[in-house]
Design a protein around this motif. Sequence first.
Motif, PDB file in Angstrom:
ATOM      1  N   MET A  64      27.363  -3.073   1.565  1.00  0.00           N
ATOM      2  CA  MET A  64      26.929  -4.098   0.612  1.00  0.00           C
ATOM      3  C   MET A  64      26.759  -3.429  -0.748  1.00  0.00           C
ATOM      4  O   MET A  64      26.114  -2.399  -0.853  1.00  0.00           O
ATOM      5  N   THR A  65      27.317  -4.012  -1.769  1.00  0.00           N
ATOM      6  CA  THR A  65      27.197  -3.452  -3.111  1.00  0.00           C
ATOM      7  C   THR A  65      25.887  -3.903  -3.738  1.00  0.00           C
ATOM      8  O   THR A  65      25.213  -4.804  -3.242  1.00  0.00           O
ATOM      9  N   ALA A  66      25.546  -3.278  -4.859  1.00  0.00           N
ATOM     10  CA  ALA A  66      24.326  -3.652  -5.570  1.00  0.00           C
ATOM     11  C   ALA A  66      24.389  -5.109  -6.007  1.00  0.00           C
ATOM     12  O   ALA A  66      23.399  -5.833  -5.932  1.00  0.00           O
ATOM     13  N   ASP A  67      25.562  -5.564  -6.456  1.00  0.00           N
ATOM     14  CA  ASP A  67      25.707  -6.960  -6.876  1.00  0.00           C
ATOM     15  C   ASP A  67      25.450  -7.908  -5.711  1.00  0.00           C
ATOM     16  O   ASP A  67      24.834  -8.943  -5.869  1.00  0.00           O
ATOM     17  N   ASP A  68      25.939  -7.551  -4.511  1.00  0.00           N
ATOM     18  CA  ASP A  68      25.701  -8.370  -3.323  1.00  0.00           C
ATOM     19  C   ASP A  68      24.206  -8.437  -3.017  1.00  0.00           C
ATOM     20  O   ASP A  68      23.684  -9.479  -2.657  1.00  0.00           O
ATOM     21  N   SER A  69      23.512  -7.320  -3.152  1.00  0.00           N
ATOM     22  CA  SER A  69      22.077  -7.272  -2.863  1.00  0.00           C
ATOM     23  C   SER A  69      21.295  -8.193  -3.787  1.00  0.00           C
ATOM     24  O   SER A  69      20.386  -8.883  -3.358  1.00  0.00           O
ATOM     25  N   TYR A  70      21.639  -8.189  -5.070  1.00  0.00           N
ATOM     26  CA  TYR A  70      20.921  -9.045  -6.010  1.00  0.00           C
ATOM     27  C   TYR A  70      21.123 -10.506  -5.689  1.00  0.00           C
ATOM     28  O   TYR A  70      20.214 -11.314  -5.805  1.00  0.00           O
ATOM     29  N   GLY A  71      22.313 -10.881  -5.265  1.00  0.00           N
ATOM     30  CA  GLY A  71      22.594 -12.262  -4.893  1.00  0.00           C
ATOM     31  C   GLY A  71      21.786 -12.700  -3.688  1.00  0.00           C
ATOM     32  O   GLY A  71      21.434 -13.867  -3.556  1.00  0.00           O
ATOM     33  N   ARG A  72      21.457 -11.795  -2.802  1.00  0.00           N
ATOM     34  CA  ARG A  72      20.719 -12.115  -1.575  1.00  0.00           C
ATOM     35  C   ARG A  72      19.235 -12.365  -1.849  1.00  0.00           C
ATOM     36  O   ARG A  72      18.537 -12.899  -1.006  1.00  0.00           O
ATOM     37  N   LEU A  73      18.741 -11.972  -3.006  1.00  0.00           N
ATOM     38  CA  LEU A  73      17.314 -12.131  -3.298  1.00  0.00           C
ATOM     39  C   LEU A  73      16.898 -13.595  -3.336  1.00  0.00           C
ATOM     40  O   LEU A  73      15.726 -13.910  -3.182  1.00  0.00           O
ATOM     41  N   ASP A  74      17.845 -14.501  -3.535  1.00  0.00           N
ATOM     42  CA  ASP A  74      17.536 -15.931  -3.506  1.00  0.00           C
ATOM     43  C   ASP A  74      17.499 -16.472  -2.080  1.00  0.00           C
ATOM     44  O   ASP A  74      17.117 -17.614  -1.859  1.00  0.00           O
ATOM     45  N   ASP A  75      17.916 -15.667  -1.123  1.00  0.00           N
ATOM     46  CA  ASP A  75      17.981 -16.060   0.281  1.00  0.00           C
ATOM     47  C   ASP A  75      16.593 -15.919   0.912  1.00  0.00           C
ATOM     48  O   ASP A  75      16.033 -14.827   0.956  1.00  0.00           O
ATOM     49  N   ASP A  76      16.032 -17.032   1.407  1.00  0.00           N
ATOM     50  CA  ASP A  76      14.701 -17.029   2.026  1.00  0.00           C
ATOM     51  C   ASP A  76      14.612 -16.111   3.244  1.00  0.00           C
ATOM     52  O   ASP A  76      13.525 -15.688   3.617  1.00  0.00           O
ATOM     53  N   ASP A  77      15.747 -15.829   3.874  1.00  0.00           N
ATOM     54  CA  ASP A  77      15.746 -15.020   5.084  1.00  0.00           C
ATOM     55  C   ASP A  77      16.111 -13.553   4.849  1.00  0.00           C
ATOM     56  O   ASP A  77      16.155 -12.771   5.780  1.00  0.00           O
ATOM     57  N   TYR A  78      16.379 -13.206   3.605  1.00  0.00           N
ATOM     58  CA  TYR A  78      16.736 -11.820   3.295  1.00  0.00           C
ATOM     59  C   TYR A  78      15.485 -10.943   3.352  1.00  0.00           C
ATOM     60  O   TYR A  78      14.484 -11.225   2.690  1.00  0.00           O
ATOM     61  N   PRO A  79      15.515  -9.870   4.148  1.00  0.00           N
ATOM     62  CA  PRO A  79      14.328  -9.013   4.302  1.00  0.00           C
ATOM     63  C   PRO A  79      14.136  -8.083   3.100  1.00  0.00           C
ATOM     64  O   PRO A  79      14.450  -6.900   3.147  1.00  0.00           O
ATOM     65  N   ALA A  80      13.599  -8.616   2.033  1.00  0.00           N
ATOM     66  CA  ALA A  80      13.522  -7.893   0.768  1.00  0.00           C
ATOM     67  C   ALA A  80      12.225  -7.120   0.564  1.00  0.00           C
ATOM     68  O   ALA A  80      12.139  -6.304  -0.340  1.00  0.00           O
ATOM     69  N   TYR A  81      11.200  -7.377   1.391  1.00  0.00           N
ATOM     70  CA  TYR A  81       9.882  -6.822   1.108  1.00  0.00           C
ATOM     71  C   TYR A  81       9.458  -5.799   2.154  1.00  0.00           C
ATOM     72  O   TYR A  81       9.523  -6.047   3.350  1.00  0.00           O
ATOM     73  N   THR A  82       8.997  -4.662   1.680  1.00  0.00           N
ATOM     74  CA  THR A  82       8.451  -3.645   2.575  1.00  0.00           C
ATOM     75  C   THR A  82       7.108  -4.126   3.104  1.00  0.00           C
ATOM     76  O   THR A  82       6.505  -5.063   2.559  1.00  0.00           O
ATOM     77  N   MET A  83       6.633  -3.480   4.140  1.00  0.00           N
ATOM     78  CA  MET A  83       5.343  -3.860   4.696  1.00  0.00           C
ATOM     79  C   MET A  83       4.238  -3.737   3.652  1.00  0.00           C
ATOM     80  O   MET A  83       3.401  -4.627   3.512  1.00  0.00           O
ATOM     81  N   GLY A  84       4.235  -2.645   2.913  1.00  0.00           N
ATOM     82  CA  GLY A  84       3.203  -2.448   1.900  1.00  0.00           C
ATOM     83  C   GLY A  84       3.226  -3.530   0.837  1.00  0.00           C
ATOM     84  O   GLY A  84       2.186  -4.069   0.449  1.00  0.00           O
ATOM     85  N   ARG A  85       4.407  -3.846   0.350  1.00  0.00           N
ATOM     86  CA  ARG A  85       4.548  -4.886  -0.676  1.00  0.00           C
ATOM     87  C   ARG A  85       4.157  -6.250  -0.114  1.00  0.00           C
ATOM     88  O   ARG A  85       3.482  -7.035  -0.783  1.00  0.00           O
ATOM     89  N   ALA A  86       4.580  -6.543   1.117  1.00  0.00           N
ATOM     90  CA  ALA A  86       4.247  -7.822   1.746  1.00  0.00           C
ATOM     91  C   ALA A  86       2.727  -7.954   1.897  1.00  0.00           C
ATOM     92  O   ALA A  86       2.155  -8.996   1.571  1.00  0.00           O
ATOM     93  N   ALA A  87       2.080  -6.906   2.368  1.00  0.00           N
ATOM     94  CA  ALA A  87       0.628  -6.935   2.536  1.00  0.00           C
ATOM     95  C   ALA A  87      -0.065  -7.128   1.188  1.00  0.00           C
ATOM     96  O   ALA A  87      -1.012  -7.916   1.072  1.00  0.00           O
ATOM     97  N   GLU A  88       0.428  -6.452   0.176  1.00  0.00           N
ATOM     98  CA  GLU A  88      -0.130  -6.585  -1.173  1.00  0.00           C
ATOM     99  C   GLU A  88       0.016  -8.018  -1.683  1.00  0.00           C
ATOM    100  O   GLU A  88      -0.928  -8.595  -2.229  1.00  0.00           O
ATOM    101  N   MET A  89       1.188  -8.599  -1.504  1.00  0.00           N
ATOM    102  CA  MET A  89       1.443  -9.967  -1.972  1.00  0.00           C
ATOM    103  C   MET A  89       0.538 -10.976  -1.268  1.00  0.00           C
ATOM    104  O   MET A  89       0.110 -11.958  -1.874  1.00  0.00           O
ATOM    105  N   LEU A  90       0.250 -10.729   0.007  1.00  0.00           N
ATOM    106  CA  LEU A  90      -0.581 -11.651   0.788  1.00  0.00           C
ATOM    107  C   LEU A  90      -2.071 -11.351   0.666  1.00  0.00           C
ATOM    108  O   LEU A  90      -2.896 -12.126   1.131  1.00  0.00           O
ATOM    109  N   GLY A  91      -2.396 -10.214   0.069  1.00  0.00           N
ATOM    110  CA  GLY A  91      -3.800  -9.827  -0.041  1.00  0.00           C
ATOM    111  C   GLY A  91      -4.389  -9.470   1.314  1.00  0.00           C
ATOM    112  O   GLY A  91      -5.549  -9.769   1.602  1.00  0.00           O
TER     113      GLY A  91
END
Length: 112
Positions: free
Chosen positions: A1-28
Amino acid sequence: MTADDSYGRLDDDDYPAYTMGRAAEMLGTTPAFLRALGEHRLITPLRSEGGHRRYSRYQLRIAARARELVDQGTPTEAACRIIVLEDQLEEAQRINAEYRRATETAHPPAMA
């Protein structure tokens, strides 16, 4: 997957974009809370090539609902079950609505 492909996937609700640490931070919440949701099979994060958990926006919405219930005093296991039941109810209501529309289209009510 190229970098351009990765950026396009960020709009995908099912794309696993968040690390555990970031996810925990976002959810508090804590990574342990996210691991508990996985242990109760509410969400199953994908794993990176290095084996790290990665979460999608869809999974974060589910986790946020679980946190809301837990914050109200519901045990984590019960919160997970409630969310599964809510999802099943929503799906059944969607199917019933489709069935009603199909029935009404096939057999319109008679005019009196």
